[in-house]
Design a protein around this motif. Structure first.
Motif, PDB file in Angstrom:
ATOM      1  N   PHE A  64       0.831  -1.211   0.000  1.00 31.58           N
ATOM      2  CA  PHE A  64       0.000   0.000   0.000  1.00 31.58           C
ATOM      3  C   PHE A  64       0.860   1.254   0.000  1.00 31.58           C
ATOM      4  N   LEU A  65       1.880   1.317   0.868  1.00 25.81           N
ATOM      5  CA  LEU A  65       2.739   2.500   0.942  1.00 25.81           C
ATOM      6  C   LEU A  65       3.550   2.673  -0.339  1.00 25.81           C
ATOM      7  N   ASP A  66       4.029   1.572  -0.905  1.00 21.99           N
ATOM      8  CA  ASP A  66       4.758   1.667  -2.175  1.00 21.99           C
ATOM      9  C   ASP A  66       3.850   2.251  -3.266  1.00 21.99           C
ATOM     10  N   ARG A  67       2.591   1.855  -3.250  1.00 23.81           N
ATOM     11  CA  ARG A  67       1.642   2.389  -4.225  1.00 23.81           C
ATOM     12  C   ARG A  67       1.440   3.888  -4.031  1.00 23.81           C
TER      13      ARG A  67
ATOM     14  N   VAL B  19      13.161   8.940  14.403  1.00 24.99           N
ATOM     15  CA  VAL B  19      14.075   7.798  14.334  1.00 24.99           C
ATOM     16  C   VAL B  19      13.285   6.489  14.372  1.00 24.99           C
ATOM     17  N   GLU B  20      12.316   6.405  15.278  1.00 19.57           N
ATOM     18  CA  GLU B  20      11.512   5.179  15.383  1.00 19.57           C
ATOM     19  C   GLU B  20      10.763   4.917  14.082  1.00 19.57           C
ATOM     20  N   LEU B  21      10.126   5.937  13.543  1.00 19.50           N
ATOM     21  CA  LEU B  21       9.386   5.775  12.296  1.00 19.50           C
ATOM     22  C   LEU B  21      10.316   5.307  11.178  1.00 19.50           C
ATOM     23  N   THR B  22      11.480   5.917  11.079  1.00 24.48           N
ATOM     24  CA  THR B  22      12.416   5.561  10.014  1.00 24.48           C
ATOM     25  C   THR B  22      12.886   4.121  10.150  1.00 24.48           C
ATOM     26  N   GLU B  23      13.130   3.682  11.376  1.00 31.79           N
ATOM     27  CA  GLU B  23      13.540   2.293  11.581  1.00 31.79           C
ATOM     28  C   GLU B  23      12.446   1.328  11.123  1.00 31.79           C
ATOM     29  N   GLN B  24      11.194   1.694  11.339  1.00 30.77           N
ATOM     30  CA  GLN B  24      10.090   0.858  10.861  1.00 30.77           C
ATOM     31  C   GLN B  24      10.033   0.853   9.333  1.00 30.77           C
ATOM     32  N   LEU B  25      10.255   2.017   8.735  1.00 32.87           N
ATOM     33  CA  LEU B  25      10.216   2.121   7.277  1.00 32.87           C
ATOM     34  C   LEU B  25      11.375   1.375   6.628  1.00 32.87           C
ATOM     35  N   LYS B  26      12.475   1.232   7.339  1.00 38.98           N
ATOM     36  CA  LYS B  26      13.610   0.484   6.799  1.00 38.98           C
ATOM     37  C   LYS B  26      13.281  -0.996   6.615  1.00 38.98           C
ATOM     38  N   ARG B  27      12.248  -1.486   7.259  1.00 38.45           N
ATOM     39  CA  ARG B  27      11.826  -2.871   7.018  1.00 38.45           C
ATOM     40  C   ARG B  27      11.318  -3.028   5.588  1.00 38.45           C
ATOM     41  N   TYR B  28      10.810  -1.939   5.021  1.00 31.54           N
ATOM     42  CA  TYR B  28      10.259  -1.966   3.665  1.00 31.54           C
ATOM     43  C   TYR B  28      11.296  -1.566   2.621  1.00 31.54           C
ATOM     44  N   ASP B  29      12.212  -0.678   2.988  1.00 30.72           N
ATOM     45  CA  ASP B  29      13.301  -0.313   2.081  1.00 30.72           C
ATOM     46  C   ASP B  29      14.468   0.216   2.914  1.00 30.72           C
ATOM     47  N   PRO B  30      15.420  -0.647   3.264  1.00 33.44           N
ATOM     48  CA  PRO B  30      16.529  -0.216   4.119  1.00 33.44           C
ATOM     49  C   PRO B  30      17.472   0.770   3.447  1.00 33.44           C
ATOM     50  N   THR B  31      17.461   0.831   2.131  1.00 35.28           N
ATOM     51  CA  THR B  31      18.381   1.732   1.426  1.00 35.28           C
ATOM     52  C   THR B  31      17.781   3.106   1.176  1.00 35.28           C
ATOM     53  N   ASP B  32      16.455   3.240   1.278  1.00 41.60           N
ATOM     54  CA  ASP B  32      15.813   4.516   0.946  1.00 41.60           C
ATOM     55  C   ASP B  32      14.516   4.702   1.739  1.00 41.60           C
ATOM     56  N   PRO B  33      14.604   4.697   3.068  1.00 39.67           N
ATOM     57  CA  PRO B  33      13.368   4.791   3.859  1.00 39.67           C
ATOM     58  C   PRO B  33      12.643   6.119   3.709  1.00 39.67           C
ATOM     59  N   ALA B  34      13.363   7.194   3.403  1.00 39.47           N
ATOM     60  CA  ALA B  34      12.732   8.515   3.333  1.00 39.47           C
ATOM     61  C   ALA B  34      11.814   8.667   2.134  1.00 39.47           C
TER      62      ALA B  34
END
Length: 262
Positions: A14-17, A232-247
């Motif tokens: 969903f987020l990738d979309r 920081v917490e949010l970014t660490e969660q987003l890194k589960r979906y893309d560790p190279t480009d969470p932003a």
């Protein structure tokens, strides 16, 4: 108001979309990032982006209009203005104001930018100077930039409110957005990807009340305060979906929170 029911196992899809929906050239015109997109020279882009990002709170149309006004006062050449201005040029800035950003702040910004650019090719060095070899994120970069920015002897105390820093607990939302613009890149051409000394993997996803609200709804953020540690917490969660480009997920969370009022 858009309503979504997203199962946790489908959240990445969903987020990738949503990233694909908002990370397009059409995003540029109504967003403050349109200001640096008017320029082609590296230093002009950096300066225009810094001011546009720092003005970015409140109505986006007003932000764009005020940043446009400032670029006009700088003769449409902010880098040349910061390097070569005279007293008469500075007088033009004495009536500029955007919310709490006043002429005292603006004159110091111009002074700092002159100080920096006579010694360095790019504003990137103002951030990377504070970094350590094994930094996992930009915390040291932002703290170092704050110290460097206020290192000139006549730095006004009141201007401190406009340059956030992790050591002060701030979300650093606007500076993290500025770093996203300068560091990350992809084929869509919204972000510039001009700086190579900071990795997209080190970026912290910009967070404000809107992004935090969406993140909590999706279980991506548990921390009750919206502060640096929340980013920081949010970014660490987003890194589960893309560790190279969470932003990159800033596009999705911003779109959901601000555009769609999710």
């Amino acid at each position: 108001m858009y309503l979504y029911s997203v199962e946790p196992q489908n959240l990445k899809e969903f987020l990738d979309r949503k990233v694909a929906e908002y990370n397009t050239p059409a995003f540029i015109a109504p967003d403050p990032i349109s200001i640096p997109h008017r320029f082609t020279q590296l230093q002009d882009i950096e300066i225009a982006a810094l001011f546009a990002a720092l003005f970015a709170w409140g109505n986006r149309t007003i932000i764009i209009n005020k940043a446009t006004e400032l670029m006009r006062l700088m003769d449409g050449a902010p880098y040349q203005f910061c390097l070569q201005h005279g007293e008469q040029d500075l007088r033009r800035l004495l009536h500029f104001k955007h919310r709490t950003f006043n002429p005292t702040d603006l004159l110091y910004f111009v002074q700092f930018l002159h100080h920096h650019y006579v010694q360095h090719h790019s504003l990137e060095q103002a951030f990377t100077r504070g970094m350590q070899p094994n930094d996992i994120n930009v915390e040291c970069a932002l703290n170092g930039f704050h110290r460097y920015f206020f290192s000139l002897p006549d730095a006004p105390a009141r201007t401190g409110k406009h340059i956030a820093a992790p050591f002060k607990g701030s979300t650093c939302k606007r500076l993290n957005m500025f770093l996203r613009w300068m560091v990350r890149s992809d084929a869509q051409g919204v972000d510039f990807g001009l700086w190579k000394g900071i990795s997209p993997a080190q970026l912290i996803c910009p967070i404000d009340v809107h992004v935090a609200r969406v993140a909590r709804r999706f279980g991506l953020l548990q921390r009750p305060q919206t502060d640096w540690l929340a980013g920081v917490e949010l970014t660490e969660q987003l890194k589960r979906y893309d560790p190279t480009d969470p932003a990159k997920y800033d596009f999705a969370l911003f779109g959901l929170g601000v555009v769609e009022k999710f």
